[in-house]
Design a protein around this motif. Structure first.
Motif, PDB file in Angstrom:
ATOM      1  N   GLY A  73      61.681  -1.910  56.015  1.00 27.53           N
ATOM      2  CA  GLY A  73      61.548  -0.304  55.477  1.00 27.53           C
ATOM      3  C   GLY A  73      60.540   0.344  56.518  1.00 27.53           C
ATOM      4  O   GLY A  73      60.474   0.488  57.701  1.00 27.53           O
ATOM      5  N   ARG A  74      59.796   0.741  55.624  1.00 27.39           N
ATOM      6  CA  ARG A  74      58.566   1.889  56.419  1.00 27.39           C
ATOM      7  C   ARG A  74      57.518   0.993  57.133  1.00 27.39           C
ATOM      8  O   ARG A  74      56.765   1.924  57.771  1.00 27.39           O
ATOM      9  N   GLY A  75      57.480  -0.100  57.222  1.00 21.76           N
ATOM     10  CA  GLY A  75      56.892  -0.921  58.437  1.00 21.76           C
ATOM     11  C   GLY A  75      57.691  -1.651  59.519  1.00 21.76           C
ATOM     12  O   GLY A  75      57.095  -2.295  60.407  1.00 21.76           O
ATOM     13  N   ALA A  76      58.863  -1.193  59.333  1.00 20.20           N
ATOM     14  CA  ALA A  76      59.864  -1.720  60.379  1.00 20.20           C
ATOM     15  C   ALA A  76      59.540  -1.039  61.966  1.00 20.20           C
ATOM     16  O   ALA A  76      60.300  -1.584  62.889  1.00 20.20           O
ATOM     17  N   HIS A  77      58.817  -0.249  62.047  1.00 20.06           N
ATOM     18  CA  HIS A  77      58.427   0.282  63.454  1.00 20.06           C
ATOM     19  C   HIS A  77      57.407  -0.728  64.334  1.00 20.06           C
ATOM     20  O   HIS A  77      57.241  -0.431  65.290  1.00 20.06           O
ATOM     21  N   VAL A 102      59.334 -10.569  75.863  1.00 21.57           N
ATOM     22  CA  VAL A 102      59.344 -10.060  74.458  1.00 21.57           C
ATOM     23  C   VAL A 102      58.474  -8.542  74.275  1.00 21.57           C
ATOM     24  O   VAL A 102      59.267  -7.802  73.537  1.00 21.57           O
ATOM     25  N   LEU A 103      57.445  -8.217  74.804  1.00 21.74           N
ATOM     26  CA  LEU A 103      57.030  -7.079  74.882  1.00 21.74           C
ATOM     27  C   LEU A 103      58.014  -6.071  75.526  1.00 21.74           C
ATOM     28  O   LEU A 103      58.104  -4.960  75.037  1.00 21.74           O
ATOM     29  N   TYR A 111      59.902  -0.410  69.423  1.00 25.78           N
ATOM     30  CA  TYR A 111      58.905  -0.407  68.265  1.00 25.78           C
ATOM     31  C   TYR A 111      57.720   0.298  68.796  1.00 25.78           C
ATOM     32  O   TYR A 111      57.482   0.874  70.078  1.00 25.78           O
ATOM     33  N   HIS A 112      56.850   0.777  67.753  1.00 27.14           N
ATOM     34  CA  HIS A 112      55.663   1.518  68.157  1.00 27.14           C
ATOM     35  C   HIS A 112      54.496   0.517  68.584  1.00 27.14           C
ATOM     36  O   HIS A 112      53.668   0.828  69.445  1.00 27.14           O
ATOM     37  N   GLN A 160      49.023  -4.954  69.526  1.00 30.23           N
ATOM     38  CA  GLN A 160      49.002  -4.167  70.685  1.00 30.23           C
ATOM     39  C   GLN A 160      49.880  -2.996  70.470  1.00 30.23           C
ATOM     40  O   GLN A 160      50.966  -3.066  69.937  1.00 30.23           O
ATOM     41  N   ARG A 161      49.326  -1.956  70.929  1.00 28.59           N
ATOM     42  CA  ARG A 161      49.992  -0.643  70.675  1.00 28.59           C
ATOM     43  C   ARG A 161      51.248  -0.879  71.728  1.00 28.59           C
ATOM     44  O   ARG A 161      50.640  -1.085  72.986  1.00 28.59           O
ATOM     45  N   LEU A 162      52.472  -0.301  71.599  1.00 30.59           N
ATOM     46  CA  LEU A 162      53.276  -0.485  72.875  1.00 30.59           C
ATOM     47  C   LEU A 162      53.517   0.888  73.449  1.00 30.59           C
ATOM     48  O   LEU A 162      53.364   2.010  72.918  1.00 30.59           O
TER      49      LEU A 162
END
Length: 162
Positions: A73-77, A102-103, A111-112, A160-162
């Motif tokens: 849901g709201r955590g899927a980013h 993977v990154l 993904y965020h 890590q922020r992507l």
């Protein structure tokens, strides 16, 4: 070395090192003693997740990684991932190659960020690897992992922020 999407037929080659790593009791809190088919659900991701394999020049699967949403849901980013390298093939850069792939896949999937929920603090090689790939330790949950050799040790949450 080739990195590619895992197929259902790859599980038979992944399971021996999966079972050995889980049984060692040093890095994963997965249940030990899982039969082949019981363990499959713990590693082979279903969409939107995915599992990849590292295949050496002789065609042997020498490592694997899985990634997908950290939360629904709201955590899927935010993505999460797990990695296993066949202990017989440590020191060949397989973990680093899987980590980079993977990154790359997570960025491509939109993904965020990526969060590792449970990196065992005594697994210093993995901690150093993830830090070298841009992850930071956000916190350590004390005594959250029952290490076979060291007893109760902490689990790092890494990000890590992507």
């Amino acid at each position: 070395m080739e990195l590619r999407a895992a197929t259902p037929d790859d599980w038979a080659a992944i399971h021996p090192f999966y079972a050995a790593i889980v049984e060692a009791g040093a890095t994963y809190a997965f249940p030990a003693g899982q039969a082949l088919e019981e363990a499959r659900a713990w590693w082979m991701e279903q969409p939107p997740g995915r599992t990849i394999v590292a295949v050496d020049d002789d065609g042997a699967i020498v490592g694997s990684a899985k990634l997908g949403p950290n939360r629904p849901g709201r955590g899927a980013h935010v993505a999460t991932a797990s990695f296993m390298v066949d202990p017989a093939h440590h020191g060949r850069g397989i973990g680093r190659a899987l980590g980079r792939e993977v990154l790359r896949l997570a960025r491509g999937d939109g993904y965020h960020a990526m969060q590792f929920n449970a990196v065992v603090e005594t697994n210093t090689a993995a901690v150093r690897l993830w830090q070298s790939l841009g992850f930071e330790v956000l916190c350590t949950v004390p005594e959250a992992f029952d290490h076979r050799e060291h007893g109760l040790v902490g689990l790092h949450v890494m990000y890590q922020r992507l």
